[in-house]
Write a protein that holds these residues in place. Structure first.
Motif, PDB file in Angstrom:
ATOM      1  N   GLY A  77     -35.329  29.015  25.027  1.00 59.69           N
ATOM      2  CA  GLY A  77     -36.077  28.837  23.786  1.00 59.69           C
ATOM      3  C   GLY A  77     -37.316  29.688  23.691  1.00 59.69           C
ATOM      4  N   HIS A  78     -38.249  29.226  22.852  1.00 54.82           N
ATOM      5  CA  HIS A  78     -39.460  29.977  22.516  1.00 54.82           C
ATOM      6  C   HIS A  78     -40.351  30.211  23.737  1.00 54.82           C
ATOM      7  CE1 HIS A  78     -42.653  31.566  20.049  1.00 54.82           C
ATOM      8  NE2 HIS A  78     -43.489  30.655  20.533  1.00 54.82           N
ATOM      9  N   PHE A  79     -40.531  29.184  24.560  1.00 53.15           N
ATOM     10  CA  PHE A  79     -41.328  29.323  25.779  1.00 53.15           C
ATOM     11  C   PHE A  79     -40.365  29.431  26.953  1.00 53.15           C
ATOM     12  CE2 PHE A  79     -44.181  26.921  22.958  1.00 53.15           C
ATOM     13  CZ  PHE A  79     -45.269  27.775  22.970  1.00 53.15           C
ATOM     14  N   PRO A  80     -40.210  30.618  27.519  1.00 49.88           N
ATOM     15  CA  PRO A  80     -39.206  30.792  28.572  1.00 49.88           C
ATOM     16  C   PRO A  80     -39.587  30.154  29.906  1.00 49.88           C
ATOM     17  CG  PRO A  80     -40.347  32.858  28.162  1.00 49.88           C
ATOM     18  CD  PRO A  80     -40.857  31.876  27.159  1.00 49.88           C
ATOM     19  N   LYS A 106     -45.380  33.019  28.515  1.00 41.40           N
ATOM     20  CA  LYS A 106     -44.287  33.708  27.811  1.00 41.40           C
ATOM     21  C   LYS A 106     -43.658  34.811  28.645  1.00 41.40           C
ATOM     22  CE  LYS A 106     -45.948  32.562  23.272  1.00 41.40           C
ATOM     23  NZ  LYS A 106     -46.375  32.972  21.972  1.00 41.40           N
TER      24      LYS A 106
END
Length: 166
Positions: A77-80, A106
């Motif tokens: 997702g957005h924050f790996p 990130k």
């Protein structure tokens, strides 16, 4: 003649650090990358206010912590990445409380820097926005952290944690 260090003398020597360990209220504007939030009271609307009014806005916590354990996870997702840090925190009554810090870097470089900085058994001054849920430790999200320096002061803080954990 060598003087013995009593508990009282030791606390007086490091007493200034207890002030750093006090829960701090931050009413300044947070940095642009931090979310603004407010705690609202529904009770106000029952007493004549037309809508819930913010009581405590832009609240932060400043304390001294001892790092206990650190874990790093990869997330889709957005924050790996997620870095979770378990620590012990010193409150303004010189008691030790459980605390968690959560970071969502990130890039792998950001993650590696956090993991390298926050080693187990190290002492840090942290500051950030917090969350408190029932039956869980206080949690800070993306706090700012600074290593306690110089080394003699860090050693005194480590000893202070040891005394109060016993």
């Amino acid at each position: 003649m060598r003087k013995e260090t009593t508990r009282r003398k030791f606390l007086c020597d490091v007493g200034a650090m207890c002030l750093f360990g006090a829960y701090g209220w931050r009413k300044e504007n947070p940095p642009a990358n931090k979310k603004k939030f407010a705690i609202c009271s529904k009770e106000l609307s029952m007493h004549g206010a037309t809508e819930a009014e913010p009581l405590l806005a832009n609240i932060g916590l400043t304390t001294v912590v001892k790092i206990i354990h650190i874990d790093s996870y990869e997330l889709p997702g957005h924050f790996p990445f997620q870095v979770s840090v378990d620590c012990k925190a010193l409150d303004n009554f010189a008691t030790i409380q459980d605390m968690c810090m959560e970071f969502f870097p990130k890039t792998i470089e950001q993650r590696n820097k956090i993991v390298e900085d926050l080693k187990a058994d190290s002492i840090f001054l942290i500051k950030g926005e917090y969350s408190m849920l029932k039956d869980t430790p206080v949690m800070l999200y993306e706090p700012d952290y600074t290593r306690v320096k110089p080394k003699p002061l860090e050693n005194k803080m480590r000893k202070l944690f040891q005394i109060f954990e016993e």
